[in-house]
Write an enzyme that holds these catalytic residues in place. Structure first.
Site, mmCIF file in Angstrom:
data_model
loop_
_atom_site.group_PDB
_atom_site.id
_atom_site.type_symbol
_atom_site.label_atom_id
_atom_site.label_comp_id
_atom_site.label_asym_id
_atom_site.label_seq_id
_atom_site.Cartn_x
_atom_site.Cartn_y
_atom_site.Cartn_z
ATOM 1 N N GLY A 70 12.867 50.117 -88.340
ATOM 2 C CA GLY A 70 13.722 51.281 -88.505
ATOM 3 C C GLY A 70 13.081 52.400 -89.300
ATOM 4 O O GLY A 70 13.223 53.577 -88.964
ATOM 5 N N ASN A 150 25.241 51.561 -94.545
ATOM 6 C CA ASN A 150 24.900 50.177 -94.821
ATOM 7 C C ASN A 150 25.576 49.614 -96.061
ATOM 8 O O ASN A 150 25.673 48.400 -96.219
ATOM 9 C CB ASN A 150 23.381 50.037 -94.967
ATOM 10 N N GLN A 180 22.015 49.984 -88.571
ATOM 11 C CA GLN A 180 23.067 49.085 -89.058
ATOM 12 C C GLN A 180 24.135 48.774 -88.017
ATOM 13 O O GLN A 180 24.946 47.860 -88.220
ATOM 14 C CB GLN A 180 23.714 49.694 -90.302
ATOM 15 N N ALA A 201 14.773 45.305 -85.383
ATOM 16 C CA ALA A 201 15.064 43.979 -84.837
ATOM 17 C C ALA A 201 15.713 43.045 -85.851
ATOM 18 O O ALA A 201 16.563 42.218 -85.491
ATOM 19 C CB ALA A 201 13.776 43.343 -84.311
ATOM 20 N N HIS A 202 15.319 43.164 -87.124
ATOM 21 C CA HIS A 202 15.770 42.160 -88.095
ATOM 22 C C HIS A 202 17.237 42.320 -88.490
ATOM 23 O O HIS A 202 17.776 41.475 -89.214
ATOM 24 C CB HIS A 202 14.869 42.168 -89.339
ATOM 25 N N THR A 239 -2.332 48.265 -81.223
ATOM 26 C CA THR A 239 -1.903 47.166 -80.365
ATOM 27 C C THR A 239 -0.506 46.709 -80.759
ATOM 28 O O THR A 239 -0.225 46.485 -81.938
ATOM 29 C CB THR A 239 -2.885 45.983 -80.479
ATOM 30 N N CYS A 330 17.053 47.660 -99.958
ATOM 31 C CA CYS A 330 15.781 48.383 -100.019
ATOM 32 C C CYS A 330 15.596 49.102 -101.348
ATOM 33 O O CYS A 330 14.497 49.559 -101.648
ATOM 34 C CB CYS A 330 15.695 49.382 -98.869
#
Length: 389
Positions: A70, A150, A180, A201-202, A239, A330
């Site tokens: 994100g 959040n 969120q 994703a998490h 990559t 965070c």
């Protein structure tokens, strides 16, 4: 034990099905940019994941660009549009309750000459449409608003906001931090009309270290941040994190299938929690919206009179094995008060007594029963330590 985890807004456990999919593909070592069979198989798996991400938000596959999460998606959307636009001063509209990933980028861009307007919120964390409308200037180039907060769970009326902005100036880019809300509420980028949308994703039971940026019509006018080998159609060098992307795709696929089922479950859990709270503990206040459709049902921010949040969180963790948050994960190590709760107009004392509780797919009624018993005992213990008189 997952059942004692009440910090889903910080991160979510990796789903067993996601882990299994990643394990099945762990020996898939080909580079998706290679033209031989090993590379093409890797590319096929990556494009399958891209389709699942796109389907979750009703986007085209060509509109999805994989990132490291994100924060990178938000950085790319804001910095990329700033660098690609020669309009100066470049005016950005955001809000006072954005995630640090947005606020820190805005702070940085202001040192490069960007003009930033921070919209206020009401006592429940909602932005007034009229404030947004009045903030738009002739040089406004970008609006960046988080879909749902959040810390307190307030959901902004993004569709209406986009309509207001575009009616005034259709060239203004509208970016949404949807980190969120993905997998919690129905998202349709076509209906919303947004130009860019960030995901991680998490937050939806996928792996850490990957995310995506949606760009309307594969919008490529913004400058890229990572230059290199031309991956992601020349948009992001480096990559790709193939295994994590595969896990992200599986998480999105399952979130799409189970969205309504999980949403209804969370609504029921919230009601159960609030009933238990009312009958178990005195002298508390809920920060932000309590009921309604315009909030994340899994998120509850509570202040307890004569309690310090740090002490309560430590007691819950060390004595009962329960995980809660005292703010955004965070920034939990910072001494500053929550900027979100400050924006609501709460007192310093109330902010310091606030914890955030967030449910998820693995939360059940027994977990809430255990949590409430532990919370009641912890609050009573801390209050009993107060000096008499």
């Amino acid at each position: 034990m997952i059942g004692r985890y009440f910090d889903y807004n910080a991160t979510t456990p990796l789903r067993e099905e996601v882990a299994s999919t990643m394990i099945e593909n762990i020996m898939l070592f080909g580079n998706p940019s290679s033209t031989h069979s090993f590379g093409q198989l890797a590319k096929l798996k990556m494009e399958e994941a891209r389709l699942h991400v796109a389907t979750l938000i009703n986007a085209e596959e060509t509109d999805i660009f994989f990132t490291s999460g994100g924060t990178e998606s938000i950085n790319t959307a804001l910095k990329g549009h700033f660098l690609s636009n020669d309009k100066r001063p470049f005016h950005i509209i955001t809000s006072k309750i954005e995630h640090a990933a947005t606020l820190e980028v805005c702070r940085y861009l202001s040192t490069l000459g960007a003009e930033i307007t921070y919209l206020p919120v009401d006592t429940n964390g909602f932005i007034a449409i009229e404030d947004l409308k009045n903030a738009i200037q002739e040089n406004t180039a970008l609006v960046s608003i988080m879909f749902a907060n959040n810390e307190i769970g307030s959901i902004q009326p993004i569709q209406e906001m986009v309509r207001v902005v575009k009616n005034i100036n259709s060239n203004i880019i509208f970016h949404v931090d949807a980190v969120q809300v993905i997998g919690k509420i129905q998202i349709d980028v076509r209906d919303l009309g947004v130009d860019a949308l960030s995901m991680a994703a998490h937050k939806i039971y996928g792996p850490k270290g990957t995310g995506a940026l949606y760009l309307k019509n594969g919008e490529r006018k913004l400058d890229q941040l990572l230059h290199g080998g031309g991956q992601e159609k020349g948009f992001r060098g480096g990559t790709e994190n193939l295994l994590a992307i595969i896990g992200f795709g599986k998480a999105c696929e399952m979130a799409k299938e189970e969205l309504m089922q999980n949403a209804n479950k969370i609504i029921a859990l919230r009601s159960y929690f609030l009933d238990k709270l009312e009958n178990s503990i005195e002298h508390y206040e809920i920060n932000g919206p309590v009921l309604g459709e315009d909030l994340l049902q899994n998120t509850i921010n509570i202040s307890f009179l004569n309690i310090r949040a740090e002490a309560l969180a430590v007691l819950l963790s060390q004595t009962y094995g329960i995980a809660v948050s005292i703010g955004s994960a965070c920034s939990a190590d910072k001494a500053n008060l929550s900027h979100v709760l400050l924006a609501l107009g709460l007192s310093e004392d109330r902010i310091k007594s606030s914890i955030r509780i967030s449910f998820g797919n693995y939360t059940d009624y027994k977990d809430i029963d255990y949590f409430m018993e532990s919370l009641k005992a912890s609050v009573n213990r801390l209050r009993s330590m107060l000096p008499v008189g």
